[in-house]
Design a protein around this motif. Structure first.
Motif, PDB file in Angstrom:
ATOM      1  N   MET A   1       0.838  -1.160   0.000  1.00 45.05           N
ATOM      2  CA  MET A   1       0.000   0.000   0.000  1.00 45.05           C
ATOM      3  C   MET A   1       0.896   1.240   0.000  1.00 45.05           C
ATOM      4  O   MET A   1       1.871   1.305   0.728  1.00 45.05           O
ATOM      5  CB  MET A   1      -0.900  -0.036   1.243  1.00 45.05           C
ATOM      6  CG  MET A   1      -1.955   1.024   1.233  1.00 45.05           C
ATOM      7  SD  MET A   1      -3.087   0.968   2.656  1.00 45.05           S
ATOM      8  CE  MET A   1      -4.017  -0.495   2.345  1.00 45.05           C
ATOM      9  N   ASP A   5      -2.234   6.117   0.146  1.00 48.36           N
ATOM     10  CA  ASP A   5      -3.332   5.237   0.553  1.00 48.36           C
ATOM     11  C   ASP A   5      -3.391   5.099   2.071  1.00 48.36           C
ATOM     12  O   ASP A   5      -4.474   5.119   2.667  1.00 48.36           O
ATOM     13  CB  ASP A   5      -3.186   3.855  -0.087  1.00 48.36           C
ATOM     14  CG  ASP A   5      -3.336   3.889  -1.600  1.00 48.36           C
ATOM     15  OD1 ASP A   5      -3.973   4.840  -2.117  1.00 48.36           O
ATOM     16  OD2 ASP A   5      -2.808   2.972  -2.254  1.00 48.36           O
ATOM     17  N   GLU A   6      -2.230   4.938   2.692  1.00 45.50           N
ATOM     18  CA  GLU A   6      -2.173   4.816   4.154  1.00 45.50           C
ATOM     19  C   GLU A   6      -2.675   6.094   4.823  1.00 45.50           C
ATOM     20  O   GLU A   6      -3.448   6.036   5.782  1.00 45.50           O
ATOM     21  CB  GLU A   6      -0.743   4.520   4.623  1.00 45.50           C
ATOM     22  CG  GLU A   6      -0.277   3.118   4.344  1.00 45.50           C
ATOM     23  CD  GLU A   6      -0.925   2.094   5.270  1.00 45.50           C
ATOM     24  OE1 GLU A   6      -1.324   2.447   6.394  1.00 45.50           O
ATOM     25  OE2 GLU A   6      -1.029   0.936   4.848  1.00 45.50           O
ATOM     26  N   GLU A   8      -4.680   8.323   3.579  1.00 42.83           N
ATOM     27  CA  GLU A   8      -6.114   8.430   3.335  1.00 42.83           C
ATOM     28  C   GLU A   8      -6.900   7.522   4.283  1.00 42.83           C
ATOM     29  O   GLU A   8      -7.941   7.909   4.815  1.00 42.83           O
ATOM     30  CB  GLU A   8      -6.395   8.056   1.875  1.00 42.83           C
ATOM     31  CG  GLU A   8      -7.800   8.337   1.426  1.00 42.83           C
ATOM     32  CD  GLU A   8      -7.965   8.052  -0.049  1.00 42.83           C
ATOM     33  OE1 GLU A   8      -8.902   7.320  -0.393  1.00 42.83           O
ATOM     34  OE2 GLU A   8      -7.148   8.550  -0.844  1.00 42.83           O
ATOM     35  N   ARG A   9      -6.370   6.337   4.515  1.00 39.78           N
ATOM     36  CA  ARG A   9      -7.040   5.374   5.393  1.00 39.78           C
ATOM     37  C   ARG A   9      -7.081   5.893   6.831  1.00 39.78           C
ATOM     38  O   ARG A   9      -8.132   5.854   7.480  1.00 39.78           O
ATOM     39  CB  ARG A   9      -6.331   4.019   5.333  1.00 39.78           C
ATOM     40  CG  ARG A   9      -7.027   2.926   6.120  1.00 39.78           C
ATOM     41  CD  ARG A   9      -6.354   1.595   5.918  1.00 39.78           C
ATOM     42  NE  ARG A   9      -5.000   1.564   6.443  1.00 39.78           N
ATOM     43  CZ  ARG A   9      -4.686   1.185   7.688  1.00 39.78           C
ATOM     44  NH1 ARG A   9      -5.615   0.805   8.512  1.00 39.78           N
ATOM     45  NH2 ARG A   9      -3.436   1.189   8.080  1.00 39.78           N
TER      46      ARG A   9
END
Length: 110
Positions: A1, A5-6, A8-9
Motif C-alpha cells: 500500500m 493510501d495509508e 487516506e485510510r
C-alpha cells in the motif's frame, strides 16, 4: 500500500472518530518518518539516488578537486580514508585515477 493510501485510510478513521487527534498525528508522523527506509510511494532505489544527487565536491576539504572531501561528507567518513581508497585503486590498474577524474568532471562544486 502506498503512503497516500495509508494517509487516506488513517484520515478516514480519524474522521469517523476511531482515532483521536493525538493518535492520528502520531501515526501520520510514523508513516512519514518510515518513508526513506521503506521506499513507500517511491520508485525502487529512489532513496539511494537521492543520496547520490546530494554529492558535491568540497571547497574546504580538498587537495586537488575536492572529490574525496565531498564523498567523505556524504558518507560520514574521514576524507583521508577516501584518499587512501583512491590511491589503492590507482595502484590496481589505474582505476582510482580514472574514477577520480570522472568524478572531478561530473560532480558539481559545493
Amino acid at each position: 500500500m502506498s503512503l497516500a493510501d495509508e494517509l487516506e485510510r488513517i484520515a478516514s478513521l480519524h474522521e469517523r472518530g476511531v482515532l483521536s487527534d493525538e493518535e492520528f498525528q502520531q501515526i501520520k508522523a510514523r508513516l512519514i518518518h518510515q518513508l526513506p527506509q521503506s521506499g513507500d510511494g517511491l520508485p525502487a532505489g529512489a532513496s539511494g539516488s537521492l543520496e547520490v544527487s546530494q554529492l558535491r565536491r568540497s571547497r574546504d576539504d580538498r587537495w586537488l578537486g575536492g572529490v574525496c572531501g565531498g564523498i567523505a561528507r556524504l558518507t560520514d567518513m574521514e576524507s583521508w580514508i577516501w584518499r587512501l581508497i583512491f590511491a589503492a585503486m590507482f595502484m590496481l590498474w589505474g582505476t582510482g585515477l580514472l574514477l577520480y577524474i570522472l568524478l572531478w568532471i561530473f560532480v558539481p562544486d559545493d
